[in-house]
Write a protein that holds these residues in place. Structure first.
Motif, PDB file in Angstrom:
ATOM      1  N   LEU A 345       0.834  -1.213   0.000  1.00  0.00           N
ATOM      2  CA  LEU A 345       0.000   0.000   0.000  1.00  0.00           C
ATOM      3  C   LEU A 345       0.864   1.256   0.000  1.00  0.00           C
ATOM      4  CD1 LEU A 345      -2.904  -0.947   2.453  1.00  0.00           C
ATOM      5  CD2 LEU A 345      -3.094  -0.490   0.003  1.00  0.00           C
ATOM      6  N   PHE A 346       1.898   1.273   0.842  1.00  0.00           N
ATOM      7  CA  PHE A 346       2.794   2.434   0.875  1.00  0.00           C
ATOM      8  C   PHE A 346       3.565   2.571  -0.438  1.00  0.00           C
ATOM      9  CE2 PHE A 346       2.178   2.344   5.486  1.00  0.00           C
ATOM     10  CZ  PHE A 346       2.159   3.705   5.781  1.00  0.00           C
ATOM     11  N   MET A 347       3.973   1.467  -1.035  1.00  0.00           N
ATOM     12  CA  MET A 347       4.693   1.534  -2.306  1.00  0.00           C
ATOM     13  C   MET A 347       3.791   2.030  -3.435  1.00  0.00           C
ATOM     14  SD  MET A 347       6.943  -1.981  -2.057  1.00  0.00           S
ATOM     15  CE  MET A 347       7.845  -1.707  -3.585  1.00  0.00           C
ATOM     16  N   CYS A 348       2.543   1.573  -3.462  1.00  0.00           N
ATOM     17  CA  CYS A 348       1.604   2.075  -4.478  1.00  0.00           C
ATOM     18  C   CYS A 348       1.368   3.570  -4.311  1.00  0.00           C
ATOM     19  CB  CYS A 348       0.279   1.325  -4.372  1.00  0.00           C
ATOM     20  SG  CYS A 348       0.348  -0.394  -4.898  1.00  0.00           S
ATOM     21  N   LEU A 349       1.226   4.015  -3.051  1.00  0.00           N
ATOM     22  CA  LEU A 349       1.011   5.442  -2.791  1.00  0.00           C
ATOM     23  C   LEU A 349       2.219   6.261  -3.235  1.00  0.00           C
ATOM     24  CD1 LEU A 349      -0.710   7.697  -1.526  1.00  0.00           C
ATOM     25  CD2 LEU A 349       0.374   7.158   0.670  1.00  0.00           C
ATOM     26  N   LEU A 356       2.147  11.483 -10.448  1.00  0.00           N
ATOM     27  CA  LEU A 356       1.416  12.749 -10.475  1.00  0.00           C
ATOM     28  C   LEU A 356       2.364  13.935 -10.613  1.00  0.00           C
ATOM     29  CD1 LEU A 356      -1.341  12.130  -7.756  1.00  0.00           C
ATOM     30  CD2 LEU A 356      -1.644  12.248 -10.240  1.00  0.00           C
ATOM     31  N   ILE A 357       3.505  13.851  -9.947  1.00  0.00           N
ATOM     32  CA  ILE A 357       4.495  14.931 -10.071  1.00  0.00           C
ATOM     33  C   ILE A 357       5.023  15.000 -11.498  1.00  0.00           C
ATOM     34  CG2 ILE A 357       6.776  15.702  -9.336  1.00  0.00           C
ATOM     35  CD1 ILE A 357       6.157  14.588  -6.584  1.00  0.00           C
ATOM     36  N   PHE A 358       5.268  13.853 -12.102  1.00  0.00           N
ATOM     37  CA  PHE A 358       5.728  13.842 -13.489  1.00  0.00           C
ATOM     38  C   PHE A 358       4.669  14.410 -14.428  1.00  0.00           C
ATOM     39  CE2 PHE A 358       8.742  10.093 -12.549  1.00  0.00           C
ATOM     40  CZ  PHE A 358       9.758  10.982 -12.254  1.00  0.00           C
ATOM     41  N   ARG A 359       3.405  14.077 -14.173  1.00  0.00           N
ATOM     42  CA  ARG A 359       2.324  14.579 -15.033  1.00  0.00           C
ATOM     43  C   ARG A 359       2.157  16.093 -14.905  1.00  0.00           C
ATOM     44  NH1 ARG A 359       3.133  10.331 -16.699  1.00  0.00           N
ATOM     45  NH2 ARG A 359       1.698   8.603 -17.163  1.00  0.00           N
ATOM     46  N   SER A 360       2.514  16.648 -13.756  1.00  0.00           N
ATOM     47  CA  SER A 360       2.371  18.097 -13.566  1.00  0.00           C
ATOM     48  C   SER A 360       3.473  18.881 -14.263  1.00  0.00           C
ATOM     49  CB  SER A 360       2.369  18.433 -12.071  1.00  0.00           C
ATOM     50  OG  SER A 360       3.609  18.090 -11.473  1.00  0.00           O
ATOM     51  N   LYS A 422       3.411  -3.440  -9.027  1.00  0.00           N
ATOM     52  CA  LYS A 422       4.397  -3.554 -10.101  1.00  0.00           C
ATOM     53  C   LYS A 422       3.974  -2.761 -11.333  1.00  0.00           C
ATOM     54  CE  LYS A 422       6.685  -7.769  -8.739  1.00  0.00           C
ATOM     55  NZ  LYS A 422       7.235  -9.072  -9.130  1.00  0.00           N
ATOM     56  N   TYR A 423       2.682  -2.674 -11.550  1.00  0.00           N
ATOM     57  CA  TYR A 423       2.190  -1.852 -12.665  1.00  0.00           C
ATOM     58  C   TYR A 423       2.574  -0.389 -12.457  1.00  0.00           C
ATOM     59  CZ  TYR A 423      -1.107  -0.162 -16.200  1.00  0.00           C
ATOM     60  OH  TYR A 423      -1.671   0.438 -17.295  1.00  0.00           O
ATOM     61  N   ILE A 424       2.344   0.126 -11.251  1.00  0.00           N
ATOM     62  CA  ILE A 424       2.666   1.528 -10.950  1.00  0.00           C
ATOM     63  C   ILE A 424       4.171   1.751 -10.941  1.00  0.00           C
ATOM     64  CG2 ILE A 424       2.484   3.336  -9.193  1.00  0.00           C
ATOM     65  CD1 ILE A 424      -0.208   2.134  -8.390  1.00  0.00           C
ATOM     66  N   GLN A 425       4.909   0.831 -10.318  1.00  0.00           N
ATOM     67  CA  GLN A 425       6.359   1.009 -10.215  1.00  0.00           C
ATOM     68  C   GLN A 425       7.027   0.971 -11.583  1.00  0.00           C
ATOM     69  OE1 GLN A 425       8.990  -0.560  -6.864  1.00  0.00           O
ATOM     70  NE2 GLN A 425       9.361  -2.077  -8.452  1.00  0.00           N
ATOM     71  N   ASN A 426       6.566   0.093 -12.462  1.00  0.00           N
ATOM     72  CA  ASN A 426       7.125   0.057 -13.813  1.00  0.00           C
ATOM     73  C   ASN A 426       6.932   1.381 -14.531  1.00  0.00           C
ATOM     74  OD1 ASN A 426       7.967  -2.564 -13.471  1.00  0.00           O
ATOM     75  ND2 ASN A 426       6.248  -3.477 -14.565  1.00  0.00           N
ATOM     76  N   LEU A 427       5.727   1.948 -14.421  1.00  0.00           N
ATOM     77  CA  LEU A 427       5.468   3.239 -15.055  1.00  0.00           C
ATOM     78  C   LEU A 427       6.362   4.328 -14.475  1.00  0.00           C
ATOM     79  CD1 LEU A 427       1.563   3.244 -15.333  1.00  0.00           C
ATOM     80  CD2 LEU A 427       3.211   2.932 -17.172  1.00  0.00           C
ATOM     81  N   PHE A 529      12.794   5.414  -0.893  1.00  0.00           N
ATOM     82  CA  PHE A 529      11.845   4.534  -0.212  1.00  0.00           C
ATOM     83  C   PHE A 529      11.572   3.280  -1.043  1.00  0.00           C
ATOM     84  CE2 PHE A 529       7.327   3.332   0.359  1.00  0.00           C
ATOM     85  CZ  PHE A 529       7.426   2.843   1.658  1.00  0.00           C
ATOM     86  N   LEU A 530      11.305   3.447  -2.323  1.00  0.00           N
ATOM     87  CA  LEU A 530      11.058   2.291  -3.185  1.00  0.00           C
ATOM     88  C   LEU A 530      12.321   1.430  -3.321  1.00  0.00           C
ATOM     89  CD1 LEU A 530       8.883   3.885  -6.024  1.00  0.00           C
ATOM     90  CD2 LEU A 530       8.125   2.454  -4.117  1.00  0.00           C
ATOM     91  N   PHE A 531      13.475   2.055  -3.326  1.00  0.00           N
ATOM     92  CA  PHE A 531      14.754   1.335  -3.381  1.00  0.00           C
ATOM     93  C   PHE A 531      14.871   0.359  -2.214  1.00  0.00           C
ATOM     94  CE2 PHE A 531      19.167   1.081  -1.971  1.00  0.00           C
ATOM     95  CZ  PHE A 531      19.841   0.704  -3.122  1.00  0.00           C
ATOM     96  N   LEU A 532      14.620   0.833  -0.996  1.00  0.00           N
ATOM     97  CA  LEU A 532      14.739  -0.018   0.188  1.00  0.00           C
ATOM     98  C   LEU A 532      13.608  -1.043   0.272  1.00  0.00           C
ATOM     99  CD1 LEU A 532      15.820   2.737   2.747  1.00  0.00           C
ATOM    100  CD2 LEU A 532      17.246   0.939   1.764  1.00  0.00           C
ATOM    101  N   CYS A 533      12.430  -0.681  -0.196  1.00  0.00           N
ATOM    102  CA  CYS A 533      11.311  -1.636  -0.188  1.00  0.00           C
ATOM    103  C   CYS A 533      11.562  -2.795  -1.153  1.00  0.00           C
ATOM    104  CB  CYS A 533      10.015  -0.924  -0.548  1.00  0.00           C
ATOM    105  SG  CYS A 533       9.364   0.140   0.765  1.00  0.00           S
ATOM    106  N   ASN A 534      12.140  -2.518  -2.308  1.00  0.00           N
ATOM    107  CA  ASN A 534      12.441  -3.595  -3.252  1.00  0.00           C
ATOM    108  C   ASN A 534      13.542  -4.505  -2.719  1.00  0.00           C
ATOM    109  OD1 ASN A 534      11.090  -3.455  -6.172  1.00  0.00           O
ATOM    110  ND2 ASN A 534      11.234  -1.380  -5.374  1.00  0.00           N
ATOM    111  N   ILE A 535      14.501  -3.943  -1.989  1.00  0.00           N
ATOM    112  CA  ILE A 535      15.494  -4.794  -1.324  1.00  0.00           C
ATOM    113  C   ILE A 535      14.802  -5.707  -0.317  1.00  0.00           C
ATOM    114  CG2 ILE A 535      17.447  -4.766   0.273  1.00  0.00           C
ATOM    115  CD1 ILE A 535      18.473  -2.292  -1.084  1.00  0.00           C
TER     116      ILE A 535
END
Length: 592
Positions: A345-349, A356-360, A422-427, A529-535
């Motif tokens: 849940l935290f990784m998806c968020l 969203l930041i990229f889209r802005s 994984k769908y969100i992280q890949n994007l 954060f995503l770096f450490l979560c994937n580890i």
């Protein structure tokens, strides 16, 4: 007229061959043209296909031997596979040695480099994994010494050749993996692709060995829980160990397997990029030294370290409880799924906020040809298929089950979140790697050189442009004007001067290069954060925490044989996906 006549005669002679040219000369000329076309054009156009087919067949030969070994009554033995791998490694060492010697003799020729292939931090990570692989080879040698009376010599020769192969390959990666080969292209394609598939076969050998060990561990847990229709294969040699530490060597090997597996798969990826770069025309790109700034990092590292610490705790508790009793087994599986749901849940968020930041922003994407970046995107999608397959099988098992354990619907939520995450992280990763680097004057310029002109009116006006140099700090010249009394004045004469203005004469909108904008701070924290979560998600299955074997729901739907086959095929892809995501997220952190 004469000149025209001469020209006409010459033109006619050019289009009408001389009758003196015999048929044998024509045949010889045609043969020479065919020979040039066959020897020069044909391999250059098809060397990639020819070498690719060689590598694929090499992989299939190795896989056929490994699959035959899995059958207990097969005539293929372990020493046959090890001998095959030894011959492949020796051939690769020979090619690397030839390449290094040839490059050393051509020091006067400056070869092109692909700066995106095999970055220094990636090579440093591979070196660390290689050191762990060397420790693993030392344990294998010690294991062979203890059981040498009943083991094949290939078991003792293999770790020695593998250690030499690892050392020489790390040297090659550090000094030559960025080379863009332009000579002996056909031969070099076969050499590089041989190295790629040799490492792939070493990866497959490690994956199969680790999968057999984990499957035997799962069967022993079932025996401890009272299941009687389970047989565990015997892997120990049929002789006594001559030393007292053979068991330490054999048990320690399986804790080092995950690092050795990741080493070989990453090396094969890096070498594949080198293979794609052979004969490539490198477009000029402006590469600036990237300075990683850590200012503003707080939430990402703190949350990531909390996730990492909780991962280690879950791993220890899971391994201790999953084999005790049926009740503790269910509580261990439930604990794992609850932990996974919170993490996902935290990784998806985090990934959604980054998108969203990229889209802005209005920063365009970089679609220039880059084999390394394209391979990163392909690997993210390709390796995600493994965990997606297991997740959809788990969802189907939960829905179709008539009786569900306490963790049934928790398993459903966990599997669904795996797909979404994984769908969100890949994007997020792919869009980050494809974004062009922003040029922000406020971040790049600390002191702006002042360019101004002195005219006859004894006034100093800051120029907005001077010989193509645009000073954006002074685009509005009406707001910035400095008067200066001159001692000398010439009619209709303009003096130009470049220098620093007196202190306090003008206020410059400067900004420290270490200061990060709010948007970049958020993106950097997300990447960390995503770096450490994937580890964290790599550690759990790599060291034996695999609830896909222990929850029992999928086995009731697909059967023991089919489900174990799915897990043994999909889990290595999932492990590589997590480690590849770690490398990609580190690159994202560097680029932000």
């Amino acid at each position: 007229m004469v000149e025209n006549g001469v020209l006409d005669i010459m033109y006619l002679n050019k289009n009408n061959p001389s009758p003196a040219l015999s048929s044998s000369d024509k045949e010889k000329k045609n043969f020479d043209n065919f020979k040039i076309s066959f020897t020069d054009d044909y391999p250059k156009k098809n060397a990639e296909i020819l070498s690719g087919q060689y590598g694929i067949n090499l992989l299939l030969v190795g896989l056929s031997l490994m699959l035959a070994l899995s059958y207990q009554r097969s005539a293929v033995k372990e020493e046959h596979i090890l001998s095959f791998l030894i011959s492949l490694m020796i051939l690769q060492i020979t090619w690397m040695l030839w390449y290094i010697i040839r490059k050393d003799r051509q020091k006067l020729f400056v070869s092109e480099k692909d700066s995106d292939a095999g970055t220094s931090w990636l090579r440093g990570g591979l070196t660390l994994l290689a050191l762990i692989s060397l420790i693993m080879d030392a344990f294998r040698i010690g294991y062979y010494v203890g059981y040498k009376t009943c083991l094949s010599p290939a078991v003792g020769v293999y770790p020695v050749i593998h250690a030499v192969h690892t050392i020489s390959q790390v040297h090659f990666l550090w000094f030559h993996v960025n080379d863009v080969i332009k000579t002996f292209e056909t031969f070099e394609r076969f050499g590089v692709i041989h190295a790629v598939f040799t490492n792939l076969l070493l990866w497959c050998n490690g994956v199969i060995s680790e999968a057999e060990h984990l499957l035997d561990t799962h069967k022993r847990r079932l025996l401890d829980l009272g299941y009687t229709n389970v047989t565990v294969g015997e892997k120990e040699p049929h002789c006594n160990c001559t030393t007292n530490i053979c068991s330490i060597f054999s048990h320690s090997l399986y804790y080092l397997y995950p690092f050795n597996i990741e080493y070989h798969i990453f090396v094969s990826v890096v070498l594949f990029v080198m293979w794609k770069n052979i004969g490539r025309i490198i477009e000029y790109q402006r590469h600036e030294k990237v300075v990683m700034r850590t200012k503003g990092l707080f939430a990402g590292p703190i949350l990531g370290l909390i996730a990492l610490a909780s991962t280690v705790t879950v791993l220890v508790v899971y391994i201790l409880q999953v084999g005790d009793s049926v009740e503790t087994r269910e509580s261990a599986v439930t604990m794992f799924y609850c932990y996974g749901i919170v993490m996902l849940l935290f990784m998806c968020l985090a990934g959604s906020v980054g998108l969203l930041i990229f889209r802005s922003d209005n920063v365009p994407l970089d679609y220039s040809k880059n084999p390394s970046r394209k391979l990163d995107a392909d690997l993210l999608f390709g390796t995600a298929i493994g965990s997606w397959l297991m997740s959809w099988c788990s969802i189907l098992a939960v829905i179709s089950a008539t009786t569900r354990p306490v963790y049934g619907w928790i398993n459903f939520m966990y599997s669904l979140l795996i797909i979404i995450e994984k769908y969100i992280q890949n994007l997020f990763i792919i869009e980050s790697l494809h974004r062009k680097e922003e040029t922000n004057e406020r971040d790049e310029v600390e002191t702006i050189p002042e360019i101004y002109s002195v005219s006859a009116g004894s006034s100093l006006s800051l120029a907005s442009s001077y010989n193509g140099i645009i000073n954006r700090a002074f685009e509005n010249q009406d707001k910035v004007c400095v008067s200066l009394e001159t001692d000398q004045e010439d009619n209709n004469q303009v003096y130009s001067h470049s220098g620093s203005l007196p202190e306090g004469s003008i206020s410059l909108p400067t900004r420290s290069s270490a200061e990060l904008s709010k948007r970049r701070r958020v993106l950097k924290n997300i990447a960390v954060f995503l770096f450490l979560c994937n580890i964290s998600f790599w550690i759990l299955p790599a060291f034996g925490c695999r609830p896909q074997f222990d929850n029992g729901m999928e086995e009731k739907t697909f059967g023991y044989t089919i489900w174990t086959t799915i897990v043994n095929v999909a889990m290595p892809l999932n492990l590589f996906y997590r480690m590849h995501s770690v490398a990609s997220l580190f690159e994202v952190f560097r680029k932000v």
